[in-house]
Scaffold this motif. Structure first.
Motif, mmCIF file in Angstrom:
data_model
loop_
_atom_site.group_PDB
_atom_site.id
_atom_site.type_symbol
_atom_site.label_atom_id
_atom_site.label_comp_id
_atom_site.label_asym_id
_atom_site.label_seq_id
_atom_site.Cartn_x
_atom_site.Cartn_y
_atom_site.Cartn_z
ATOM 1 N N LYS A 53 0.507 -1.141 0.433
ATOM 2 C CA LYS A 53 0.025 0.178 0.298
ATOM 3 C C LYS A 53 0.711 0.946 0.229
ATOM 4 N N GLU A 54 1.962 1.454 0.890
ATOM 5 C CA GLU A 54 3.018 2.449 1.012
ATOM 6 C C GLU A 54 3.974 2.779 0.705
ATOM 7 N N TYR A 55 4.791 1.801 -0.374
ATOM 8 C CA TYR A 55 6.266 1.680 -0.865
ATOM 9 C C TYR A 55 5.795 2.487 -1.679
ATOM 10 N N LYS A 56 7.034 3.512 -1.897
ATOM 11 C CA LYS A 56 6.712 4.679 -3.425
ATOM 12 C C LYS A 56 7.791 4.948 -3.314
ATOM 13 N N GLU A 57 8.877 4.210 -4.860
ATOM 14 C CA GLU A 57 9.888 4.062 -5.442
ATOM 15 C C GLU A 57 10.733 5.463 -5.004
ATOM 16 N N SER A 58 10.180 6.612 -5.492
ATOM 17 C CA SER A 58 10.958 7.603 -4.339
ATOM 18 C C SER A 58 11.152 8.196 -2.968
ATOM 19 N N MET A 59 10.450 7.096 -2.476
ATOM 20 C CA MET A 59 10.829 7.554 -1.086
ATOM 21 C C MET A 59 12.323 7.498 -0.508
ATOM 22 N N SER A 60 12.335 8.448 0.153
ATOM 23 C CA SER A 60 14.002 8.096 0.870
ATOM 24 C C SER A 60 14.174 7.587 2.114
ATOM 25 N N VAL A 61 15.098 7.555 2.125
ATOM 26 C CA VAL A 61 15.649 6.662 3.356
ATOM 27 C C VAL A 61 14.648 6.444 5.132
ATOM 28 N N LYS A 62 14.532 8.045 5.460
ATOM 29 C CA LYS A 62 13.925 8.066 6.186
ATOM 30 C C LYS A 62 12.605 8.076 6.062
ATOM 31 N N ASP A 63 11.870 8.277 5.489
ATOM 32 C CA ASP A 63 10.637 7.925 4.471
ATOM 33 C C ASP A 63 10.210 6.479 4.859
ATOM 34 N N ALA A 64 11.470 5.585 4.505
ATOM 35 C CA ALA A 64 11.535 3.973 4.108
ATOM 36 C C ALA A 64 11.515 3.714 6.070
ATOM 37 N N LEU A 65 12.268 3.780 6.136
ATOM 38 C CA LEU A 65 12.581 3.859 7.946
ATOM 39 C C LEU A 65 10.881 4.201 8.904
ATOM 40 N N ALA A 66 10.718 5.650 8.721
ATOM 41 C CA ALA A 66 9.239 6.123 9.309
ATOM 42 C C ALA A 66 8.409 4.527 9.020
ATOM 43 N N LEU A 67 8.366 4.236 7.517
ATOM 44 C CA LEU A 67 7.123 2.929 6.946
ATOM 45 C C LEU A 67 7.572 2.361 7.950
ATOM 46 N N ALA A 68 9.188 2.206 8.137
ATOM 47 C CA ALA A 68 8.874 -0.036 8.276
ATOM 48 C C ALA A 68 9.377 -0.246 9.993
ATOM 49 N N ALA A 69 9.372 0.950 10.764
ATOM 50 C CA ALA A 69 8.805 1.517 12.407
ATOM 51 C C ALA A 69 8.096 0.966 12.671
ATOM 52 N N LYS A 70 6.442 1.917 11.373
ATOM 53 C CA LYS A 70 5.139 1.787 11.973
ATOM 54 C C LYS A 70 4.977 0.365 11.640
ATOM 55 N N ALA A 71 5.266 -0.117 10.639
ATOM 56 C CA ALA A 71 4.694 -1.634 10.281
ATOM 57 C C ALA A 71 5.117 -1.993 11.530
#
Lengths: 238, 238, 238, 238, 238, 238, 238
Positions: B181-199
């Motif tokens: 649902k939430e992954y985007k190729e344009s994500m920064s590492v910071k965004d990705a960390l927030a996504l993974a941590a939340k998951a």
């Protein structure tokens, strides 16, 4: 939870076999051996890293001083074990050789972590290759390297973790609780000895005798092992 | 679906045996081990490739910084695992040696895919040769090569796929949905960390603590690993 | 026909055992694995030899371009597989090495048949020697040699046949029928792609998506591999 | 305590198998063999270290003097065994070779502890590697080194302890009690012989005959073995 | 005759086991495989030695010319097989290598009997050594040596006999009877082809198609192989 | 005493397995083989050391002189066996080689005890290593060394004892009793032959024939073997 | 006598297992194979040593002259077998190589007994080492050495005896009786042939045909093999 069926089905008859729920039962049984072994405690202190172990033997016919329960791996690294002690010795001898080789080859003391990783590779192998059984022993490896004081715990799986204070063998659950409550990073080796001795004393109850305790530490200053005398132990117990 | 009979018949007692329906049951049990392992997430970003993992341990006696859950294979390649961690370490050590050899022999950094293929050859062997059990571990291998950012997932079979974002271990199904649902190729590492941590936080619920999270990434600019600090993790979790 | 008793008697527990009716049951189970694998089609054409395969994966998180389902063995030889894909990769890597050795030793491209025979020797060995299981994979090997276009099918037994058009994996029976009806030696690669794509589409029904198709061919003129783009596939499907 | 079920389950059929309660049953059975073996006693004295053993044989057709129950390992080290005597001989021969090598390589007598550790490494190996059974024998190894008098006991596990006075084999429990009561560090070899002979006599009761006793010691002055004559034994028994 | 009990008792589970009546059941099962294989006939003639075999495949998608059912071992030796064809190929490849070595080493063509003995040594080994299964294939080996025309039959046991005319595989009993009745030493290869083709046609009945027949012979004059064309086969069938 | 259960439990199926009461059942069965073997007697005399054995065979078609029941190991050492005679020959051939090597290496005859120890090391190995069975044979080894006359008995365990007079094989118990009563150290070889022959005659009863007896001795003067003729045997029997 | 239980208990499933009564059942089954084999007779004569064997095959399609039932080991040594003939060939080929080596190394013909001992060492090995089965074949080895005419019988155990006249295989009991009655040392080869042929004829009864007989001898004068022609056999039969 019905552990019986998997045993009846024979999933616990070889280390080369997973049970349907993805467990390696022979390795779990090896961990059981460790939990039945003699208590051993490791504590990192501001002035060194201490190992305390229960010799279990109180037989005047046995030469108590000669009981090797704390092994010297290199000048700056010691270890102790819970479980099958002849298994432990095999691992310790390999570590001693590895440490000596390091001195010869690189002209410098081996890193504690290197010793631990090497030990764990062999342990892992014995959980994957048929024709061998897992090592039925956990070890506490304590050392002081260039970059500080180290205490590692390795289990029969070949897993290791770095601890501030750790306990293996009989009474593990009780003593861990004590360590959680009373351990402080600012402790001296002397304080830690008192803590460990008390923990073993409480666990053993009336079976306790000060003579059962063996203890040694790596001194932070000299980076060498110091044996703790029976007198010091007697004092610590009180 | 009647799984019982094949177990009663013993088709799941050796990796050198197919069941009548053409399955390798021991390998399937090894995959079960992975699904019970700690959660690990990998995400490719515009500015690097991130690995986030659940250390599972929240014991103040354990030296948290020393828990090796994200392994450095070469300057530009890192990996994390779910399943039997001592199995993972064997594979990682072989990969580290392979990478070092590559530098010595060819005077250039190894390709991430080469590391992955090598790892998978050994994994495959352990699903075909008697006397060994399959590796009970999946790995996420993340690297940045000359030709771009890579993230691979290898399973106990010795299969691998290249992912944009992937998850292994406990909670895999739930977290995969989130990634979809939430992954985007344009994500920064910071965004990705927030996504993974939340998951991970959502999956663990009340058992969650920020200290359980370990994270690191290969930076796209320097092509080297950066550890993410506990402060950054704490910030990401909020 | 009562297959049950032979299973109860254990004739299917090892590849070193014949059943009383002279069958190698473990090898038959390995063939079952192949029939459950992804569909793969090979077609010899007037202007080349084509391989088309079902990638099965339609996950946007997976890097579709990186899914290796059609393997390059040498400039002029490609292969695809149905069954256990990690098994296939072992065989393909050996073939790649063999081909490279041939170039170094004889300064000429390897013959497609030589590649196939070599692969089949190893497959046969794994149906005769205890301690190994049979390879659970069939391969289509396509090449263009000095003396013309070749397409071989190798099965888990180590048998091989040369085909004009062949199919392995899921839907084999249905698609073979289609090939029998519609295959013509005078076909171009473009015609063949349309035929193969249609056959897979018909078999998969509503599960079909053009993105699942992977295709490549050895061009008769250049004797080198050409990947077929998603656009060409999309066009062929219509 | 229900030992039966574990036997029915087959946990005692191989040394490569732990029982669910973490025991190595085959090793425990090997220890049973030792407890059925001939009695052997070792005693450290102020003027030497003594081994006394029950030859068990009182057959005039057997050449009593030639019965090797006390083995010379090196000038200053002797050993005796309880359990499977052909197993003991294998271990003794290896020790003899090791001792000889030491003299050749280092031009000095081997340390008793080195002999014991070497013996125990082999014993441990036979409790971990499939395809071998554990050694069914315990040994008493007695020696006088540069740094004093030594007496070691090694069991089938590969464990060893240093003793002042020890007993293995038949009657172990009874005789140990006697040793506890009557052993003194100030004993002479002569006193110790009387003690050991009496202990064996009491245990064997009417089966006792002085001819069954074999005895030898390492003399503290000369650091060499002295055989004790039948006359001395006869005198000691009275 | 009660074959069942021996199977229940497990005497047919390994080639390293005799049944109480002195039989090697696994080898007998391998012979069963041969009897289910494709028919193959060999006939010695005044002008050569002929092999005729049933290709069994009548699939227009298979490249019929490429079906290797008659193998060239050396210029003057050919072979065909019934049973597991991948097993046959292993034996044939070894024979080809052996023949080539002979030419290199002795600068002369290998003797047909030498080829056969070599093949049978390997077959025998696989009926005696555990960890391997017997070869599930019989071969007809036909050659023309300095001293005349040869036709050998080798079975899974590693036995061989020299024949004037022989048949293996499906329909063996029926076709052997035909050969007994109609074979004459004075036959030409052409006569023999007609005889063999008719025998196969009669056995297969309505399943017969001339395209199923493959045939080749060693010509007595040139001592080299001649393939027989589909036209010649069609003519012979009529 | 209930021997049945241990057999039902399978403790007697491998030499690598102890029974719960610490016995090696396979080795005990091998001893049973010896007790069923032909009778063999050894007697040390003032003028030599004698071996007498029952050839058991009284078939005029067999070349009686060629029956090797008394083996020459070296000029001054002979041996005879009870149990599996092909096992005995393996051990004797190794002993012959060992003796010859000793002459070549040290230029002196081998010691009888050295021969015996070497033989027993191999026997012991076959009671400990899986994949081999114990030797099913006991031997009497008789020799005259520099330091006197020797007679050794080695059993399947690898145990040996030095005897003045010994018997192995069928009738062991009865004949041992006779030896106890009638053996004297002052006996001549001639007296001993009469004693041994009588003992065998009494045991065999009506099955006895003088031709069954084979006898030879090492002469104390010449230290070489002398065969005893049928005439001397016939005389001794009367 | 209750043979059944031991089979039910599995004592006959491996050659590395003794039964509780000290028997090697797998070896006994191998002997059963021999008793079911073709009849073979050996007779020592004043003018040579003769082997006669039943070829069993009376198929005009088989090249009778090429049936190897009497093997030439060296110029002066021949052998024949009963039991598994492919097993026999392995042993014969080793003997042929051994004989050739002897000629090359010592420049003299090998002794018949040396050939036999060598063969029996291998046979014995196959009754003791797991992973192999015993050789299912007995051989008669006939030779004329410097010191006279020899005839040996070797059985599956690896035992051998020297005979004047011997029989193995089917009808052994009956024919042995005939040999006992009618054999004379003064016989010529011609007399012996008549005796052997008659014995086989009587045993086979109406199945007998002169063509089934194969015969050859080592001539005492030339010390080389002479084949006996079908005419001579026909004459002998009458």
């Amino acid at each position: 939870m019905q552990p019986m069926p998997h045993q009846v089905m024979g999933y616990d008859r070889a280390i080369t076999m997973f049970s349907p729920d993805g467990r390696l039962l022979q390795v779990e049984y090896a961990k059981k051996t460790v939990r039945l072994g003699n208590t051993a405690i490791g504590i990192t202190c501001k002035d060194g890293v201490l190992l305390v172990t229960d010799k279990r033997i109180v037989d005047k016919l046995v030469v108590a001083d000669a009981i090797e329960k704390i092994f010297l791996i290199d000048d700056h690294i010691i270890a102790t074990a819970a479980g099958i002690l002849s298994d432990a010795r095999v691992l310790v001898e390999k570590a001693q050789n590895k440490a000596q080789e390091n001195r010869v080859t690189f002209d410098s003391p081996i890193d504690t972590l290197t010793v631990v990783k090497d030990m764990c590779s062999l342990k892992q192998l014995c959980t994957q290759s048929g024709g061998l059984r897992p090592f039925g022993v956990s070890l506490l490896v304590a050392g002081i390297d260039e970059d500080g004081t180290k205490l590692f715990l390795t289990d029969p799986t070949g897993l290791y973790y770095q601890y501030r204070a750790a306990v293996i063998g009989e009474g593990e659950a009780d003593i861990q609780e004590t360590l959680h409550k009373e351990y402080k990073e600012s402790m001296s080796v002397k304080d830690a000895l008192a803590l460990a001795a008390k923990a073993i004393k409480n666990f053993l109850g009336e079976n306790f005798e000060p003579q059962r305790i063996d203890a040694a530490y790596i001194d932070a200053q000299t980076k060498t092992m110091k044996k703790i005398s029976q007198e010091e132990i007697n004092a610590a117990v009180k």
